[in-house]
Design an enzyme around this catalytic site. Sequence first.
Site, PDB file in Angstrom:
ATOM      1  N   HIS A 253       0.823  -1.212   0.000  1.00 24.96           N
ATOM      2  CA  HIS A 253       0.000   0.000   0.000  1.00 24.96           C
ATOM      3  C   HIS A 253       0.860   1.266   0.000  1.00 24.96           C
ATOM      4  CE1 HIS A 253      -3.925  -2.041   1.654  1.00 24.96           C
ATOM      5  NE2 HIS A 253      -3.418  -2.660   0.607  1.00 24.96           N
TER       6      HIS A 253
ATOM      7  N   HIS B 297       0.338  -6.915   1.523  1.00 23.75           N
ATOM      8  CA  HIS B 297      -0.344  -8.209   1.575  1.00 23.75           C
ATOM      9  C   HIS B 297      -0.234  -8.923   0.242  1.00 23.75           C
ATOM     10  CE1 HIS B 297      -3.949  -6.946  -0.763  1.00 23.75           C
ATOM     11  NE2 HIS B 297      -3.752  -5.765  -0.196  1.00 23.75           N
ATOM     12  N   CYS B 298      -0.518 -10.211   0.267  1.00 24.24           N
ATOM     13  CA  CYS B 298      -0.532 -10.998  -0.951  1.00 24.24           C
ATOM     14  C   CYS B 298      -1.823 -10.710  -1.726  1.00 24.24           C
ATOM     15  CB  CYS B 298      -0.440 -12.487  -0.609  1.00 24.24           C
ATOM     16  SG  CYS B 298      -0.041 -13.518  -2.039  1.00 24.24           S
TER      17      CYS B 298
ATOM     18  N   HIS C 277     -11.354  -2.942  21.056  1.00 24.60           N
ATOM     19  CA  HIS C 277     -12.462  -2.614  21.952  1.00 24.60           C
ATOM     20  C   HIS C 277     -13.837  -2.980  21.399  1.00 24.60           C
ATOM     21  CE1 HIS C 277     -14.465  -0.808  25.389  1.00 24.60           C
ATOM     22  NE2 HIS C 277     -13.286  -0.570  25.937  1.00 24.60           N
TER      23      HIS C 277
HETATM   24 CU   LIG Z   1      -0.144 -15.544  -1.339  1.00 27.66          CU
END
Ligand SMILES: [Cu+2]
Length: 371
Positions: free
Chosen positions: A128, A163-164, A334
């Site tokens: 990102h 992330h993947c 929370h």
């Molecule tokens: Cu992956």
Amino acid sequence: MLTRREALFGTITGAATAALLTSAVAPTPAQAKAVNVGNLPRQRVDLVAPPFVHAHEQVASGGPKIVEFLLTVKEQPIVIDNDGTTMQAMTYNGSIPAPMMVVHEDDYVELTLVNPDTNEMPHNVDFHAATGALGGAALTTVNPGEQATLRFKATRAGTFVYHCAPAGMIPWHVVSGMSGTIMVLPREGLKDENGQPLHYDRIFYIGENDFYIPRDENGKFKNFASLGDSYDETLNVMRGLIPTHVVFNGKVGALTGDNALKANVGETVLFVHAQANRDTRPHLIGGHGDHVWEMGKFHNPPAKDLETWFVRGGSAGAALYTFRQPGIYAYVNHNLIEAAELGATAHIMVDGEWDNDLMVQVSAPSPIATY
Ligand SMILES: [Cu+2]
């Protein structure tokens, strides 16, 4: 069972995913703007497992450089609670969350992604923090037995998820463990709302995950023989959007009891909290967020004195707190059901001297007096 062929060539059904893929075109040399990074210094960084973070400068001492990282994909079963429930996990470097990378703004991140031939699936990395080509996912997709190297310029300061994101399987890979965090510090370090420097003595990296484990006919969590075997039933649970586990750092209790984090009164801790898939709301019981970049992006002034902060799914937030009292603090999501029943709790053991000015028990519990 997902076959290797389906994994490699996709089980894409959504138009949105298909559209994403057609836009994921790597630039040809004729289209690409030339850059020369050949003169920049290089630094190779060995990543460390969460909740810890590799050694790094808070204020950059030199100019921009190329920072090299290595991630190796490990598909492996991981125990995710105290009952021995085992998830067929997919990870970077074997940890959930994946290790945190730290660089400074205008540094170049050079990541090598290795997918050993013992794995079943293709994998990649969507940063990102990066600009273009699905955050690098289009340029890092590697089948088992392959590796690729991506370089991107860290042009925006903040904490960012990576992330993947393989075609047709993005949510499955993410909720199976394939997410991590990169922190891009401003070169001059962190600043408060008035532009005054801020410093941390410790950094704790908390990755929150929602897991979706299928149950058998008796309601018990199922163990699967392989990653591919777990696919169909796991997808069915995922589509219900109700996680069976919501955990910090890969497992119920990963950061509690003997695994508690440690700090001292007077120390300032930077908590980085990442959630790649689902919203969350960190809260430090008995403490606060002194300075909070709820969205994690350091060129926005930090909010002050927060009780609970909101971390959007697909982002990482950052909160600074100076501990003023000793004791065992619980750091929770929370949504207290997720904290107490599903696992999203950490402990911080803080040593030091109690301050009666901040809090004192005026009278201990005793029988109710008659007025
Ligand atoms: Cu992956």
